[in-house]
Design an enzyme around this catalytic site. Structure first.
Site, PDB file in Angstrom:
ATOM      1  N   GLU A  71     -10.449  -3.970   7.377  1.00 50.31           N
ATOM      2  CA  GLU A  71      -9.671  -4.042   6.136  1.00 50.31           C
ATOM      3  C   GLU A  71     -10.338  -5.050   5.206  1.00 50.31           C
ATOM      4  O   GLU A  71     -10.882  -6.072   5.664  1.00 50.31           O
ATOM      5  CB  GLU A  71      -8.257  -4.523   6.485  1.00 50.31           C
ATOM      6  N   ASN A  79      -4.256  -1.775  -1.426  1.00 53.85           N
ATOM      7  CA  ASN A  79      -5.070  -2.205  -0.288  1.00 53.85           C
ATOM      8  C   ASN A  79      -5.542  -0.898   0.337  1.00 53.85           C
ATOM      9  O   ASN A  79      -4.759  -0.195   0.969  1.00 53.85           O
ATOM     10  CB  ASN A  79      -4.210  -3.029   0.681  1.00 53.85           C
ATOM     11  N   LYS A  93      -2.583   1.363   1.774  1.00 53.33           N
ATOM     12  CA  LYS A  93      -1.738   0.748   2.791  1.00 53.33           C
ATOM     13  C   LYS A  93      -0.253   0.956   2.490  1.00 53.33           C
ATOM     14  O   LYS A  93       0.220   0.645   1.384  1.00 53.33           O
ATOM     15  CB  LYS A  93      -2.057  -0.746   2.865  1.00 53.33           C
ATOM     16  N   GLU A 122       0.297 -10.296   0.182  1.00 53.41           N
ATOM     17  CA  GLU A 122       0.015  -8.864  -0.029  1.00 53.41           C
ATOM     18  C   GLU A 122       1.100  -8.198  -0.876  1.00 53.41           C
ATOM     19  O   GLU A 122       0.788  -7.304  -1.654  1.00 53.41           O
ATOM     20  CB  GLU A 122      -0.137  -8.141   1.300  1.00 53.41           C
ATOM     21  N   CYS A 135      -4.185  -2.399   9.059  1.00 54.24           N
ATOM     22  CA  CYS A 135      -3.617  -3.645   9.534  1.00 54.24           C
ATOM     23  C   CYS A 135      -2.148  -3.614   9.948  1.00 54.24           C
ATOM     24  O   CYS A 135      -1.841  -3.116  11.017  1.00 54.24           O
ATOM     25  CB  CYS A 135      -3.864  -4.741   8.506  1.00 54.24           C
ATOM     26  N   ASN A 168      -6.994  -7.717   9.280  1.00 54.05           N
ATOM     27  CA  ASN A 168      -7.225  -9.154   9.120  1.00 54.05           C
ATOM     28  C   ASN A 168      -5.958  -9.820   9.629  1.00 54.05           C
ATOM     29  O   ASN A 168      -4.918  -9.748   8.934  1.00 54.05           O
ATOM     30  CB  ASN A 168      -7.395  -9.553   7.648  1.00 54.05           C
TER      31      ASN A 168
HETATM   32  N1  ING Z   1      -2.098  -8.980   8.532  1.00 48.83           N
HETATM   33  C1  ING Z   1      -1.220  -9.232   9.570  1.00 48.83           C
HETATM   34  C2  ING Z   1      -0.963  -8.035  10.482  1.00 48.83           C
HETATM   35  O1  ING Z   1       0.006  -7.304  10.361  1.00 48.83           O
HETATM   36  C3  ING Z   1       0.668 -10.388  10.393  1.00 48.83           C
HETATM   37  C4  ING Z   1       0.068  -9.858   9.132  1.00 48.83           C
HETATM   38  C5  ING Z   1       0.001 -11.384  11.117  1.00 48.83           C
HETATM   39  C6  ING Z   1       1.852  -9.835  10.853  1.00 48.83           C
HETATM   40  C7  ING Z   1       0.554 -11.831  12.325  1.00 48.83           C
HETATM   41  C8  ING Z   1       2.412 -10.281  12.048  1.00 48.83           C
HETATM   42  C9  ING Z   1       1.778 -11.280  12.797  1.00 48.83           C
HETATM   43  O2  ING Z   1      -1.747  -7.903  11.400  1.00 48.83           O
HETATM   44  C10 ING Z   1      -2.188  -7.921   7.668  1.00 48.83           C
HETATM   45  N2  ING Z   1      -3.225  -7.983   6.796  1.00 48.83           N
HETATM   46  O3  ING Z   1      -1.379  -7.010   7.654  1.00 48.83           O
END
Ligand code: ING
Length: 303
Positions: free
Chosen positions: A46, A109, A126, A145, A171, A196
């Site tokens: 991503e 995204n 996304k 985001e 993601c 990410n």
């Molecule tokens: N990043 C993360 C993901 O869903 C996140 C946001 C991080 C959610 C950790 C929950 C726990 O993997 C993106 N870019 O969506």
């Protein structure tokens, strides 16, 4: 059998001031390594042209827009398209997209899938945007985001490529079972999912040690319950002070991880993905026509 030799091309950190040309050069290096392995399809993460900029609050929209692409391919990515075409390799990668839709500008995204002839055959935006909209000073870093991107109005789809049907997600989408079911119901036999993912999740720091587990749990359960190959590809490592998980993995329709990244840097993992193996699951335990009960699932698609 219908084997697609697939590479997950994990990327290490991309610095805030790293030029797109530098990220593209790193991507081409991974592409050429994959070509030496006679790979058919390379999957990148991503937002793989820039640093993960939603971690910063930027009040000035022109500063935000500088992270977006207004056309694709463009000067920065032309070398990648050219090299992949010369090598006859299909590839996917994520980037921040500004596009005009219904007469209005949108910020998405986005992840695109490009065939071996250099043609963009799928553009996915996304659906599940995590994080928040406003500057939240309590957080050690932001996850904006919901501020910088519009949620996709287009949903999920799959396209014909390399003798199979390939779909994309991005993601946070990989955590939602609906993502995989929608892709499977569209006919997808493989899902390409860049991510990410910070190790530290400010709203629930007690889960930080579970990030790698939750990553693979999501990819493996999605693969198994839908009898599809799932390619999860990280932007990994310590990026501008933020620790991003790695764990890129190629998951078989049985839910087994058959290849996994070992580093937190630029690295390819390769596997021969026989798309015919989806049948092991889809003609048995998850034969949708035989066993699925949409009449009983009233709440899932409801608002
Ligand atoms: N990043 C993360 C993901 O869903 C996140 C946001 C991080 C959610 C950790 C929950 C726990 O993997 C993106 N870019 O969506």
């Amino acid at each position: 059998n219908r084997v697609v030799r697939t590479a997950a091309a994990q990327m290490g950190p991309i610095a805030r001031d790293e030029p797109r040309a530098s990220a593209v050069a790193r991507m081409i290096k991974l592409l050429e390594q994959a070509a030496r392995d006679k790979v058919d399809l390379v999957v990148f993460p991503e937002l793989t042209l820039t640093s993960f900029f939603p971690r910063w609050f930027m009040p000035d929209q022109s500063e935000v827009d500088a992270y977006f692409e207004t056309e694709m391919p463009n000067a920065a990515t032309a070398p990648l398209f050219a090299r992949a075409h010369a090598l006859g390799i299909a590839f996917s990668f994520g980037y921040a997209e500004i596009c005009r839709h219904d007469g209005r500008l949108h910020h998405f995204n986005t992840s695109i899938l490009v065939d071996g002839a250099g043609q963009i055959i799928d553009r996915y935006r996304k659906v599940h945007l995590p994080g928040h909209t406003n500057h939240e000073l309590w957080r050690p870093f932001q996850h904006l985001e919901k501020r910088y991107f519009d949620p996709s109005p287009f949903g999920f789809q799959s396209v014909d490529l390399l003798g199979g049907k390939i779909g994309q997600a991005i993601c946070n989408d990989r955590r939602w079972p609906e993502t995989y079911r929608e892709l499977a119901l569209s006919g997808a036999e493989m899902a390409l999912i860049g991510y990410n993912t910070p190790r530290h999740y400010p709203p629930a720091p007690e889960h930080d040690h579970l990030q790698d587990f939750h990553n693979h749990l999501s990819l493996q359960s999605g693969a198994y319950a839908n009898g599809m190959w799932v390619i999860g590809v990280a932007k990994a490592g310590l990026e501008e002070g933020c620790d991003l998980i790695g764990g890129s993995a190629i998951v078989a329709p049985t839910g087994e991880i058959i290849a996994q990244a070992r580093t937190l840097g630029d690295e390819i993992i390769v596997a021969d993905c026989d798309l015919a193996r989806c049948a092991e699951i889809r003609t048995n335990i998850f034969d949708f026509a035989q066993h699925r009960r949409p009449d009983a699932y009233k709440r899932i698609a409801g608002r």
